[in-house]
Design a protein around this motif. Sequence first.
Motif, PDB file in Angstrom:
ATOM      1  N   HIS A   1      -6.486   2.812   5.745  1.00 15.79           N
ATOM      2  CA  HIS A   1      -6.673   1.659   4.863  1.00 15.79           C
ATOM      3  C   HIS A   1      -8.171   1.360   4.717  1.00 15.79           C
ATOM      4  CE1 HIS A   1      -6.707  -2.667   3.769  1.00 15.79           C
ATOM      5  NE2 HIS A   1      -5.669  -2.296   3.043  1.00 15.79           N
ATOM      6  N   ASP A   2      -8.620   1.178   3.452  1.00 14.80           N
ATOM      7  CA  ASP A   2     -10.050   0.994   3.185  1.00 14.80           C
ATOM      8  C   ASP A   2     -10.672  -0.116   4.027  1.00 14.80           C
ATOM      9  OD1 ASP A   2     -10.107   3.017   1.458  1.00 14.80           O
ATOM     10  OD2 ASP A   2      -9.851   1.795  -0.365  1.00 14.80           O
TER      11      ASP A   2
ATOM     12  N   GLN B   1       0.818  -1.217   0.000  1.00 10.26           N
ATOM     13  CA  GLN B   1       0.000   0.000   0.000  1.00 10.26           C
ATOM     14  C   GLN B   1       0.850   1.264   0.000  1.00 10.26           C
ATOM     15  OE1 GLN B   1      -3.828   0.119   0.690  1.00 10.26           O
ATOM     16  NE2 GLN B   1      -3.389  -1.690  -0.525  1.00 10.26           N
TER      17      GLN B   1
ATOM     18  N   ASN C   1       2.877   1.441  -3.485  1.00  7.54           N
ATOM     19  CA  ASN C   1       2.015   1.872  -4.587  1.00  7.54           C
ATOM     20  C   ASN C   1       1.334   3.212  -4.316  1.00  7.54           C
ATOM     21  OD1 ASN C   1       2.691  -0.484  -5.887  1.00  7.54           O
ATOM     22  ND2 ASN C   1       0.946  -1.615  -5.060  1.00  7.54           N
ATOM     23  N   LYS C   2       1.746   3.848  -3.247  1.00  6.92           N
ATOM     24  CA  LYS C   2       1.244   5.188  -2.863  1.00  6.92           C
ATOM     25  C   LYS C   2      -0.275   5.233  -2.677  1.00  6.92           C
ATOM     26  CE  LYS C   2       5.248   7.523  -4.561  1.00  6.92           C
ATOM     27  NZ  LYS C   2       5.918   8.269  -5.546  1.00  6.92           N
ATOM     28  N   LYS C   3      -0.846   4.124  -2.242  1.00  2.36           N
ATOM     29  CA  LYS C   3      -2.280   4.143  -1.938  1.00  2.36           C
ATOM     30  C   LYS C   3      -2.512   4.741  -0.550  1.00  2.36           C
ATOM     31  CE  LYS C   3      -3.747   0.504  -4.998  1.00  2.36           C
ATOM     32  NZ  LYS C   3      -4.041  -0.898  -5.180  1.00  2.36           N
ATOM     33  N   ILE C   4      -1.507   4.618   0.280  1.00  2.00           N
ATOM     34  CA  ILE C   4      -1.563   5.228   1.611  1.00  2.00           C
ATOM     35  C   ILE C   4      -0.268   5.994   1.826  1.00  2.00           C
ATOM     36  CG2 ILE C   4      -1.572   4.746   4.088  1.00  2.00           C
ATOM     37  CD1 ILE C   4      -3.226   2.367   3.647  1.00  2.00           C
ATOM     38  N   ASN C   5      -0.386   7.139   2.472  1.00  4.59           N
ATOM     39  CA  ASN C   5       0.821   7.883   2.828  1.00  4.59           C
ATOM     40  C   ASN C   5       0.900   7.970   4.352  1.00  4.59           C
ATOM     41  OD1 ASN C   5       2.879   9.645   3.240  1.00  4.59           O
ATOM     42  ND2 ASN C   5       2.224  11.125   1.704  1.00  4.59           N
TER      43      ASN C   5
END
Lengths: 318, 394
Positions: B98-99, B64, B67-71
């Motif tokens: 996180h979703d 995550q 892939n830069k889905k979370i910072n």
Amino acid sequence: MKYVFPVIILINFILFSSCIRGISKIDYFYQKTFPLIISTYNVDKSELYLNTHSPLSRPPSTFINLVGLHSLDENFKKKTYCLFYKVPQKSNKSLGRLQLISTKKSCQNEINSKPIAFINGIQELMIHLNDEDTIVERKMFFKNTLYIEFKKDEESRTLVFPLYNYSSKKKETFKRFSTSFNDNILKGIKISMTTRDLELIPDPIKTIGEYSDTYLNHNLKICHNFDKRCKEISKYSCNKCKFGWFNVVGNNNCKNTTLKYCGRNRCGEKGMPACVRGHEAALKMGLENNNGCYEYSPAGYCNVGLRTSCDGNVLICL
Amino acid sequence: MVRTYLKYIVMIIMLGSGLGSGYYLYEQSAEENEVNTRFVSTQELISYVKILKSIWLEGDYNNQLLNKKINCQKYTGILSDKKLKCNPKLLICFLENHDGLSELSYSIEGHLAANRFKELDKNNFLFTIKKNIYNLRLSFKNSCRETFLPKRIYTMEDSTERKYSWWDSLNRSIFIDKYLVTNFDVYTWLNSDQDFKATEELLPNYSEHSFDTALGLRADEMQRYCQFHGKQLLTATYLDSASMHPGDYKNNKPKYPIRSKWPWSRKSKVGPVYEKRKNSKLEIKKEMCQQVYSKECHEKYRELSKELSSPSWTGIFQVLGSEMEYLENHVQFKKNLKASSRIFLMASPWNELGKRAFWDGTYYGPRSFNFRLHDPKVEPEQLQVGFRCYREIF
């Protein structure tokens, strides 16, 4: 008046049908006991009943204690549950009964207590709890997981209880790169269920030792001790030391067991215990006998300018 | 007459028994519903724990972060993979962003609280996740920061005229911190150690969002930190054993003494320090800094993690270069400082295992240090010292 009877019968029918049990007795047993059992951190096992791979059949018509499960209750207090099984008679299959009982003492005296949940009319019961993942007759049994297999009404059922806080290995064997977590299912993560409104009041642990305790002041607390014949005379309690613990060379013939104190390890300093060298290394350095507590003993080492000497029960540096 | 009464009596009995049975079954049903809800909530919470376990033990869950889905930078700063493991701040970041987890409510109970699971092991992160009216209390053991010192006979420095002597860990289980203690560690300790007097004075120097090496404590404060965690300050003997290359890993009872100069090999004529000493014009490259984070590295490659430099055969880091490290020395008490650090050049004589200077442990001025012949000649504020701990498990 002539309609009164049918109306009452109808009311009774509606009441009965609306309240009829929605889940089976087995499911009810499983759902009720699952949240209680999964916090188990220790198990009293009887090898007679565990992992037998053939149904338990003796002694008939008698309650046997399959396992004692030490768990954590909602307030993180220790709680013990006892799983009992009444072994059915061959001639009367309906006698088999599985029940879970809560106890404050030991499982042995709890057979007549009111069960938390039970299942009647079962047979061919087996329980499994393995230290390692195991395959038996093409069935996978994961480690640290309690499996209860039985038949009811000719249907086979298996109830699975992962024991999340339980590590079957009493003594870990560490290797290079090993981490220090216990070998439980969640690898060092421990759990306990509770309801939101319950205030958490944990029991404080009785800790041993204070920060200022020193060997020179004679106030260091022993947390593990042995007599001259290497028999344990005070049980290991160093996990309760408030500020860590350390080994010293004692006055006995024990190769692998050493006296332990709570507190700061100031070994090697003048008047303090000598640092433990280890038996094999001490032999390399000229250890004369198994008892390393003597003048100039290589069983311990000291800081520059000091030598080892036996101070009654402990090898020290002078 | 009697028949009429009897009729009424039967009617009343039937109605009463019907209502009574109905009430009993209603109660049963309500209990079954509660049991079922609790069971379902428990299973749901357990499924979350499995995700949380992956984040705790693996760090970047499902890539995550990569892939830069979370910072998570505002929680942890910029960190390498290894420091994302067992990181409470990363866990909080995932719980909030996180979703699959953000719907879950949680509360932190403490980083170092000890007695929830009847253990006096203050290396746990405790928190609670909530679903419906049910809570699942969790204790995450910080197992990523220690490594095991293999059971074997080791060569050690000696306090007499002998060049070396021996010690062994064959009957002991010793765990050593992989990294020097971080600012986050000191911050959480200061907030947890209620009996410690200097908290208010020290706390402003340490941030809960920094995982850099903690510098600036006095020796007695370092000792207190370790002991609060049930550990001891690392000794020079154990550091040498965990960092000096043993040659043959499998032979745990070596006949001949081995005290290697470098962590990467028992041979003395290999590695960046040797190469640089041999050729003073040699350019310092990144790979060399991963082996010894020296002064040149600090000037040229600041983006490199000095915390993850200089790994040893046991899995501990920062054994050469990086920051100076205070040690308890039970054999030569005037050699208690691993001087090798970012204040010395790659070719410095200090960049060898087992070479130690002296620090009096009380003050960070030049007079408190004794580098003997190889003084770093730096500004006094650059003289900073880190530390790490060890413990035994029985």
